[in-house]
Scaffold this motif. Structure first.
Motif, PDB file in Angstrom:
ATOM      1  N   HIS A   1      12.231   6.170  19.773  1.00  0.00           N
ATOM      2  CA  HIS A   1      11.183   5.155  19.916  1.00  0.00           C
ATOM      3  C   HIS A   1      10.396   5.049  18.611  1.00  0.00           C
ATOM      4  CE1 HIS A   1      11.645   4.809  24.331  1.00  0.00           C
ATOM      5  NE2 HIS A   1      11.943   6.095  24.251  1.00  0.00           N
ATOM      6  N   PHE A   2      10.273   3.826  18.106  1.00  0.00           N
ATOM      7  CA  PHE A   2       9.506   3.626  16.879  1.00  0.00           C
ATOM      8  C   PHE A   2       8.058   4.043  17.089  1.00  0.00           C
ATOM      9  CE2 PHE A   2       6.423   0.907  14.681  1.00  0.00           C
ATOM     10  CZ  PHE A   2       6.671   1.306  13.379  1.00  0.00           C
ATOM     11  N   ARG A   3       7.480   4.721  16.063  1.00  0.00           N
ATOM     12  CA  ARG A   3       6.099   5.178  16.156  1.00  0.00           C
ATOM     13  C   ARG A   3       5.219   4.608  15.040  1.00  0.00           C
ATOM     14  NH1 ARG A   3       5.429  11.423  16.887  1.00  0.00           N
ATOM     15  NH2 ARG A   3       6.085  11.504  14.697  1.00  0.00           N
ATOM     16  N   HIS A   4       5.681   4.679  13.799  1.00  0.00           N
ATOM     17  CA  HIS A   4       4.819   4.333  12.672  1.00  0.00           C
ATOM     18  C   HIS A   4       5.691   4.168  11.433  1.00  0.00           C
ATOM     19  CE1 HIS A   4       1.057   4.239  10.389  1.00  0.00           C
ATOM     20  NE2 HIS A   4       1.604   5.052   9.510  1.00  0.00           N
ATOM     21  N   ALA A   5       5.153   3.484  10.427  1.00  0.00           N
ATOM     22  CA  ALA A   5       5.847   3.359   9.147  1.00  0.00           C
ATOM     23  C   ALA A   5       4.827   3.427   8.023  1.00  0.00           C
ATOM     24  CB  ALA A   5       6.634   2.054   9.077  1.00  0.00           C
ATOM     25  N   ASP A   6       5.248   3.931   6.878  1.00  0.00           N
ATOM     26  CA  ASP A   6       4.395   3.943   5.697  1.00  0.00           C
ATOM     27  C   ASP A   6       5.255   3.997   4.449  1.00  0.00           C
ATOM     28  OD1 ASP A   6       5.165   6.637   5.282  1.00  0.00           O
ATOM     29  OD2 ASP A   6       3.480   7.374   6.446  1.00  0.00           O
ATOM     30  N   VAL A   7       4.603   3.891   3.307  1.00  0.00           N
ATOM     31  CA  VAL A   7       5.286   3.952   2.014  1.00  0.00           C
ATOM     32  C   VAL A   7       4.688   5.113   1.234  1.00  0.00           C
ATOM     33  CG1 VAL A   7       5.755   2.730  -0.146  1.00  0.00           C
ATOM     34  CG2 VAL A   7       5.719   1.470   2.011  1.00  0.00           C
ATOM     35  N   GLU A   8       5.539   5.973   0.692  1.00  0.00           N
ATOM     36  CA  GLU A   8       5.078   7.163  -0.002  1.00  0.00           C
ATOM     37  C   GLU A   8       5.550   7.163  -1.446  1.00  0.00           C
ATOM     38  OE1 GLU A   8       5.630  10.858   1.935  1.00  0.00           O
ATOM     39  OE2 GLU A   8       4.944  10.128   3.893  1.00  0.00           O
ATOM     40  N   ARG A   9       4.643   7.533  -2.346  1.00  0.00           N
ATOM     41  CA  ARG A   9       4.994   7.626  -3.757  1.00  0.00           C
ATOM     42  C   ARG A   9       5.956   8.784  -3.988  1.00  0.00           C
ATOM     43  NH1 ARG A   9       2.106   5.530  -7.882  1.00  0.00           N
ATOM     44  NH2 ARG A   9       0.255   5.357  -6.549  1.00  0.00           N
TER      45      ARG A   9
ATOM     46  N   ARG B   1       0.846  -1.192   0.000  1.00  0.00           N
ATOM     47  CA  ARG B   1       0.000   0.000   0.000  1.00  0.00           C
ATOM     48  C   ARG B   1       0.881   1.240   0.000  1.00  0.00           C
ATOM     49  NH1 ARG B   1      -4.942   0.679  -0.138  1.00  0.00           N
ATOM     50  NH2 ARG B   1      -5.320  -1.539   0.240  1.00  0.00           N
ATOM     51  N   VAL B   2       0.597   2.138  -0.955  1.00  0.00           N
ATOM     52  CA  VAL B   2       1.410   3.332  -1.147  1.00  0.00           C
ATOM     53  C   VAL B   2       0.546   4.570  -0.947  1.00  0.00           C
ATOM     54  CG1 VAL B   2       2.834   4.625  -2.789  1.00  0.00           C
ATOM     55  CG2 VAL B   2       2.932   2.126  -2.754  1.00  0.00           C
ATOM     56  N   GLU B   3       1.064   5.536  -0.192  1.00  0.00           N
ATOM     57  CA  GLU B   3       0.359   6.792   0.046  1.00  0.00           C
ATOM     58  C   GLU B   3       0.750   7.822  -1.013  1.00  0.00           C
ATOM     59  OE1 GLU B   3       0.961   8.232   3.974  1.00  0.00           O
ATOM     60  OE2 GLU B   3       0.126   6.449   4.951  1.00  0.00           O
TER      61      GLU B   3
ATOM     62  N   PRO C   1      10.177  -2.489   0.879  1.00  0.00           N
ATOM     63  CA  PRO C   1       9.944  -1.960   2.234  1.00  0.00           C
ATOM     64  C   PRO C   1       9.956  -3.065   3.287  1.00  0.00           C
ATOM     65  CG  PRO C   1       8.310  -1.122   0.666  1.00  0.00           C
ATOM     66  CD  PRO C   1       9.053  -2.221  -0.035  1.00  0.00           C
ATOM     67  N   LEU C   2      10.373  -2.710   4.470  1.00  0.00           N
ATOM     68  CA  LEU C   2      10.350  -3.632   5.607  1.00  0.00           C
ATOM     69  C   LEU C   2       8.956  -3.648   6.223  1.00  0.00           C
ATOM     70  CD1 LEU C   2      13.673  -2.565   7.391  1.00  0.00           C
ATOM     71  CD2 LEU C   2      13.372  -4.283   5.584  1.00  0.00           C
TER      72      LEU C   2
ATOM     73  N   PRO D   1       9.285   3.280  -7.568  1.00  0.00           N
ATOM     74  CA  PRO D   1       8.639   4.592  -7.630  1.00  0.00           C
ATOM     75  C   PRO D   1       8.119   5.085  -6.285  1.00  0.00           C
ATOM     76  CG  PRO D   1       7.104   2.928  -8.360  1.00  0.00           C
ATOM     77  CD  PRO D   1       8.401   2.210  -8.086  1.00  0.00           C
ATOM     78  N   PHE D   2       8.630   4.548  -5.196  1.00  0.00           N
ATOM     79  CA  PHE D   2       8.204   4.962  -3.861  1.00  0.00           C
ATOM     80  C   PHE D   2       9.342   4.720  -2.885  1.00  0.00           C
ATOM     81  CE2 PHE D   2       6.516   0.583  -4.569  1.00  0.00           C
ATOM     82  CZ  PHE D   2       7.308  -0.091  -3.663  1.00  0.00           C
ATOM     83  N   TYR D   3       9.154   5.177  -1.657  1.00  0.00           N
ATOM     84  CA  TYR D   3      10.147   4.951  -0.606  1.00  0.00           C
ATOM     85  C   TYR D   3       9.417   4.783   0.723  1.00  0.00           C
ATOM     86  CZ  TYR D   3       9.379   9.963   0.070  1.00  0.00           C
ATOM     87  OH  TYR D   3       8.797  11.195   0.269  1.00  0.00           O
ATOM     88  N   GLN D   4      10.057   4.064   1.625  1.00  0.00           N
ATOM     89  CA  GLN D   4       9.477   3.822   2.943  1.00  0.00           C
ATOM     90  C   GLN D   4       9.985   4.857   3.933  1.00  0.00           C
ATOM     91  OE1 GLN D   4      10.670   0.175   4.945  1.00  0.00           O
ATOM     92  NE2 GLN D   4       8.691   0.043   5.983  1.00  0.00           N
ATOM     93  N   GLU D   5       9.100   5.306   4.820  1.00  0.00           N
ATOM     94  CA  GLU D   5       9.482   6.169   5.925  1.00  0.00           C
ATOM     95  C   GLU D   5       9.153   5.464   7.240  1.00  0.00           C
ATOM     96  OE1 GLU D   5       9.238  10.739   4.251  1.00  0.00           O
ATOM     97  OE2 GLU D   5       7.523   9.941   5.362  1.00  0.00           O
ATOM     98  N   ILE D   6      10.154   5.296   8.076  1.00  0.00           N
ATOM     99  CA  ILE D   6       9.980   4.710   9.402  1.00  0.00           C
ATOM    100  C   ILE D   6      10.129   5.844  10.405  1.00  0.00           C
ATOM    101  CG2 ILE D   6      10.783   2.960  11.029  1.00  0.00           C
ATOM    102  CD1 ILE D   6      12.006   1.468   8.653  1.00  0.00           C
TER     103      ILE D   6
END
Length: 273
Positions: free
Chosen positions: A154-162, A57-59, A99-100, A173-178
């Protein structure tokens, strides 16, 4: 995991496919093995293509979407007879930038990734269900994640962004942000830190975005730190010291430093591969 899907393209009496993974765990740049199990329906069917694809899933600004980012062709141009059973093994190599989904011994909240099976017959396509895949860190990525926690983040959230990161060579065409919450000692300099890994066959590029939100008396400001690890040098350096040095270099002059071990140690559930 096993998921079964009766192909809508043929309605009642059509063939069915289920995908069985040899292991649900995978690593960036590594191989994922499985078997596509086909069962014929009430009539013979000419199979045009059988493929598997990695999806996540990509944002984006126009909304979230399930995106296929890598595909492997399993078989093509064969007939599945009525009632026939065929087991077709396959392998798919994960891109290095995959992405992890897991770290610190648990699933990263906000992340989902899977393997989708696609069967094509007479131009009709059925995408089937998705097998959940757990993507775990490479040793170089684990070293950075452990270092960040040693520094008190402290880890909070992760997502994948276009999109793409400026100045970084990307294949996907996207990257993960942790996302991490910083320790109190640097709270005046940053409100959160976002980590992005861009891996390749030689090593891992590490991009750290230090975000300071805007307020009544100050404007929002983002600062960046970067470092690179070779896959071969993971055990040769103190990565908490390296990461702390990179962050310190990006912070404003006079900002307090990050004490290593940040009042805590990495949890015992964090096990290197």
């Amino acid at each position: 995991m096993v998921f079964e899907k009766v192909l809508r393209a043929f309605g009642v009496g059509g063939p069915a496919v289920e995908t069985v993974l040899a292991t649900p765990d995978a690593y960036p740049g590594g191989e994922l093995l499985g078997v596509a199990r086909l069962t014929g329906g009430e009539y013979d069917v000419a199979i045009e293509t059988l493929a598997v694809g990695l999806v996540t899933r990509v944002e984006a600004e126009d909304g979230d979407a399930l995106v296929e980012f890598h595909r492997a062709w399993v078989a093509a141009g064969f007939t599945l007879a009525a009632g026939e059973h065929q087991d077709i093994p396959f392998s798919i190599t994960l891109p290095w930038e995959t992405p992890l989904t897991h770290a610190y011994g648990k699933k990263l909240s906000g992340m989902s990734l899977g393997l989708r099976t696609e069967l094509t017959v007479e131009k009709a396509v059925d995408n089937g269900d998705v097998n959940v895949v757990a993507v775990r860190p490479l040793p170089a990525q684990e070293a950075v994640l452990a270092a960040i926690e040693r520094l008190g983040f402290h880890f909070r959230h992760a997502d994948v962004e276009r999109g793409a990161i400026f100045g970084v060579r990307q294949e996907l065409p996207f990257y993960q942000e942790i996302e991490f919450t910083p320790p109190q000692v640097v709270a005046a300099a940053m409100d959160e830190m976002e980590l992005t890994f861009v891996a390749d066959p030689e090593g891992v590029e590490v991009i750290l975005e230090l975000e300071k939100h805007g307020g009544l008396w100050h404007r929002a400001e983002d600062r960046y730190a970067r470092l690179r690890l070779s896959h071969l040098e993971v055990a040769s350096k103190d990565w908490a010291l390296e990461v702390e040095s990179a962050i310190r270099g990006a912070l404003p002059a006079g900002a307090p430093g990050l004490p290593r071990d940040g009042g805590m140690h990495a949890p015992s559930s964090f096990n290197p591969r």
